[in-house]
Design a protein around this motif. Structure first.
Motif, PDB file in Angstrom:
ATOM      1  N   UNK A  63     -14.122   6.662   3.794  1.00  0.00           N
ATOM      2  CA  UNK A  63     -12.730   6.907   3.419  1.00  0.00           C
ATOM      3  C   UNK A  63     -12.588   6.965   1.899  1.00  0.00           C
ATOM      4  N   UNK A  64     -13.295   6.075   1.213  1.00  0.00           N
ATOM      5  CA  UNK A  64     -13.263   6.078  -0.258  1.00  0.00           C
ATOM      6  C   UNK A  64     -13.727   7.432  -0.805  1.00  0.00           C
ATOM      7  N   UNK A  67     -11.023  10.039  -0.342  1.00  0.00           N
ATOM      8  CA  UNK A  67      -9.969   9.860  -1.356  1.00  0.00           C
ATOM      9  C   UNK A  67     -10.443  10.373  -2.713  1.00  0.00           C
ATOM     10  N   UNK A  80       0.415   7.952   0.896  1.00  0.00           N
ATOM     11  CA  UNK A  80      -0.059   7.415   2.163  1.00  0.00           C
ATOM     12  C   UNK A  80       0.453   5.998   2.425  1.00  0.00           C
ATOM     13  N   UNK A  91      -5.799  -3.584   2.853  1.00  0.00           N
ATOM     14  CA  UNK A  91      -5.676  -2.232   2.335  1.00  0.00           C
ATOM     15  C   UNK A  91      -4.955  -2.212   0.996  1.00  0.00           C
ATOM     16  N   UNK A  92      -4.151  -3.236   0.753  1.00  0.00           N
ATOM     17  CA  UNK A  92      -3.356  -3.240  -0.475  1.00  0.00           C
ATOM     18  C   UNK A  92      -4.211  -3.492  -1.718  1.00  0.00           C
ATOM     19  N   UNK A  94      -6.260  -3.127  -4.849  1.00  0.00           N
ATOM     20  CA  UNK A  94      -6.442  -2.088  -5.875  1.00  0.00           C
ATOM     21  C   UNK A  94      -5.336  -1.031  -5.896  1.00  0.00           C
ATOM     22  N   UNK A  96      -2.417  -0.934  -7.203  1.00  0.00           N
ATOM     23  CA  UNK A  96      -1.765  -0.658  -8.488  1.00  0.00           C
ATOM     24  C   UNK A  96      -2.589   0.284  -9.352  1.00  0.00           C
ATOM     25  N   UNK A  98      -4.604   2.625  -8.129  1.00  0.00           N
ATOM     26  CA  UNK A  98      -4.551   3.949  -7.512  1.00  0.00           C
ATOM     27  C   UNK A  98      -3.337   4.727  -8.023  1.00  0.00           C
ATOM     28  N   UNK A 101      -3.360   7.227 -10.913  1.00  0.00           N
ATOM     29  CA  UNK A 101      -3.904   8.570 -10.740  1.00  0.00           C
ATOM     30  C   UNK A 101      -3.167   9.339  -9.637  1.00  0.00           C
ATOM     31  N   UNK A 103      -2.259   8.385  -6.747  1.00  0.00           N
ATOM     32  CA  UNK A 103      -2.605   8.072  -5.366  1.00  0.00           C
ATOM     33  C   UNK A 103      -1.649   6.950  -4.963  1.00  0.00           C
ATOM     34  N   UNK A 105      -0.064   4.517  -2.428  1.00  0.00           N
ATOM     35  CA  UNK A 105      -0.283   3.838  -1.149  1.00  0.00           C
ATOM     36  C   UNK A 105       0.727   2.702  -1.031  1.00  0.00           C
TER      37      UNK A 105
ATOM     38  N   UNK B  64      -7.075  -9.823  -5.930  1.00  0.00           N
ATOM     39  CA  UNK B  64      -6.344  -8.647  -6.413  1.00  0.00           C
ATOM     40  C   UNK B  64      -5.272  -9.060  -7.423  1.00  0.00           C
ATOM     41  N   UNK B  72      -3.901  -5.297 -15.564  1.00  0.00           N
ATOM     42  CA  UNK B  72      -2.696  -4.447 -15.603  1.00  0.00           C
ATOM     43  C   UNK B  72      -1.627  -5.078 -16.477  1.00  0.00           C
ATOM     44  N   UNK B  93     -15.018  -0.011  -2.910  1.00  0.00           N
ATOM     45  CA  UNK B  93     -13.803   0.739  -2.612  1.00  0.00           C
ATOM     46  C   UNK B  93     -12.878   0.775  -3.830  1.00  0.00           C
ATOM     47  N   UNK B  97     -11.045   4.452  -9.419  1.00  0.00           N
ATOM     48  CA  UNK B  97      -9.674   4.361  -9.927  1.00  0.00           C
ATOM     49  C   UNK B  97      -9.540   3.188 -10.897  1.00  0.00           C
TER      50      UNK B  97
END
Lengths: 390, 390
Positions: A63-64, A67, A80, A91-92, A94, A96, A98, A101, A103, A105, B64, B72, B93, B97
């Motif tokens: 999946x990476x 993407x 997404x 899934x959350x 990283x 921020x 993403x 660029x 992306x 989520x 995270x 950040x 993963x 980014x």
């Protein structure tokens, strides 16, 4: 704004133990090509990115890489959300980074109310959530306890969610919603003659009328586009066939363009890498050269049902091995018994049927009719939800 | 260039079943403060970010959040690698980014050869790997089969790795290496009088001389800075005490500055949130008010060994419950038997000892001496490696 709408990738899924990864990669390459050919402004993936809440390392890498190709190499903005199959918290990670660029989520309800803004469009990303999540969220927002308790169904929650989203609407722009639920078409709403009104799909289904104020709603959750409530509120379906009931279904994606509130949506088909062929024939037919030479031997995956199966005649034979020798990969082998055996075998058989099959037998028994594709899809997604990991 | 060097965060680790998450968050806040106070140009985390290859959702969220705050919000560049505890594939993963915002994470050998370049410094990020990874990598790079087979130990592999890194050295800059292995100090190298020379630590240990051409090597893997081979090649140790043997250890981080090849390294201590107190006393002492009133009752975690323990005198009493009532949280309760019972109980006891304890008893039995902190640390890390998930 023009975008590509896909959903329910379920990376890591298997079909009766056979990995679908190559099929998924093949579909992905076509999706990327279609995005380029159609010069879309972004790609929407409406949830169920992975098959499992804790995907395998191989699924994560695959999946990476997808993407990377879409977003880093080809520079498509991505919109997404997590679906009911995804582990929203994991899934959350990283997220921020993403966003930097393009992306985008979103994995929790509280993130859904600030849209991603493009020049012409506001894109609201509403991940799968349940009524309890909504109770907690609105209670934290100051909703009083009595009103919070009134949030019982997902439809109750959605009314509040959409009302809050509307306060963010900029009338000079189009509004797009990306979400992941079972939505029933208004026209099929059934009010029973009894005193209790009931909706198709029950408590976990939304009514399409909820979404009237959006210019487009990109849905995920149900795996066939045929279950779409309307042209404006539609399922793209999964890019890959996940079971043999879908053997004859055409999978694909939508390319959707919104120009001054006018919607133009095109379904573009995806090719399969390996065909899925369903055969329901008597044993003699299955092993006759005249019949099988017309099949794509050793090139397709075969799901075979032996009709009018008579155990007594085939005792001691390894049927699966014989069929594999002729056809190649057999991903499913079923037996349909001769009528005379039916009564005796029914109670044994129910042990071997899956939930959807049991329900569809019951439906046929009580109504005399067969479930259509849309009904089957809704039932499947409901069972998936009940059994699924959140 | 000035940077903060830390390692072995092991987010998700427990101590005898007690979560260390609050302790880890407390250490993290201090690390972030020290980075700000010292105005460092970057933060190095030398591997073992998580405790497990498949960390819990809670661990993922916590880590995270820490990365968010450092990178950040506070805009510190981060240089980090996977250790033997981390699942390198999963961790990779979203890596691409992260790079966009100066969060540099490397998780595989092939990524180690292109340094992150700052104005004055080249930072090589070399994650944990094993000799087999190196065989595959160098074989893909065209090393011939005979030479590939010669890569037997991690020291063999490292010779090739560092030689390749040196081809990237820019002599106008300083070179920093971040890596995650057991490294033995040159001075302690032992050559046995037999014909087979042997190194301290065995096949999985590197010799410090490998690293002579770097201006600084930021190590992770061993949890105490006291195991550092030299000032230029050092372990920061973990920010948190992971077992009761470390009760009296001072944890901390290094702030390291390199200016025109001159190294200035300062160890800065971290405070604990909850003290870890080790008591080895006879039962009568432990329950005497005079004694226990001098302890930080209900404020610390207690690891208690009951000395000269005589089962016969305390039959039927719930000792743990009695101690908890006095002291609060008891994270470890051990029994040291009276000498007369020793022979009888030894074979029973071995079942309850962990590997390090068994080895340290054996060491004491054969040499008459006690293992020192550094030896214990090396043994622990070796057992961790053997048992760890890669």
């Amino acid at each position: 704004m023009k975008f590509l709408h896909t959903s329910d990738w379920h990376i890591g899924r298997t079909l009766n133990g056979f990995s679908l990864l190559e099929e998924q990669k093949y579909a992905f390459e076509q999706i990327l090509s279609l995005a380029k050919q159609n010069q879309v402004d972004g790609i929407i993936i409406a949830g169920d990115l992975y098959e499992r809440a804790v995907p395998s390392a191989e699924s994560v890498i695959t999946f990476n890489q997808m993407l990377r190709e879409m977003n880093i190499i080809e520079k498509f903005p991505i919109y997404m959300i997590s679906g009911n199959h995804d582990g929203a918290k994991r899934l959350s990670y990283a997220k921020d980074w993403l966003d930097y660029n393009n992306l985008h989520l979103r994995t929790s309800l509280e993130e859904a109310f600030i849209p991603v803004e493009t020049k012409e469009t506001q894109i609201f990303l509403l991940p799968f959530f349940d009524p309890m999540d909504a109770r907690i969220y609105f209670s934290n927002q100051g909703l009083d306890e009595e009103d919070t308790k009134q949030i019982k169904t997902i439809d109750d929650a959605m009314t509040l969610v959409i009302s809050k989203m509307k306060s963010q609407f900029n009338n000079k722009k189009n509004q797009v919603l990306v979400t992941h639920f079972a939505v029933s078409p208004h026209k099929e709403e059934i009010v029973l003659t009894s005193e209790t009104p009931s909706k198709v799909g029950g408590l976990s289904t939304l009514n399409v009328s909820q979404f009237a104020d959006f210019d487009y709603v990109a849905l995920g959750h149900i795996h066939t586009r045929l279950a779409s409530p309307s042209d404006k509120v539609q399922y793209s379906g999964s890019p890959v066939k996940f079971n043999t009931k879908e053997a004859s279904t055409q999978k694909g994606i939508f390319v959707v363009e919104i120009k001054e509130k006018m919607l133009n949506s095109n379904f573009l088909p995806l090719q399969v890498k390996t065909d899925l062929v369903v055969l329901e024939e008597e044993w003699e037919q299955l092993i006759s050269r005249d019949f099988y030479e017309r099949q794509p031997l050793n090139k397709a995956w075969f799901a075979i049902t032996i009709k009018n199966f008579d155990r007594t005649k085939l005792v001691g034979q390894n049927l699966r091995a014989q069929l594999q020798k002729i056809y190649g990969t057999i991903i499913e082998l079923d037996y349909q018994f001769e009528k005379k055996q039916l009564t005796r075998s029914r109670s044994q058989d129910i042990e071997t049927l899956d939930n959807v099959e049991i329900l569809s037998s019951f439906y046929k028994f009580t109504t005399g009719e067969t479930l259509d594709d849309v009904q089957t899809a809704i039932i499947e997604s409901t069972f998936n939800e009940l059994e699924g990991e959140k």
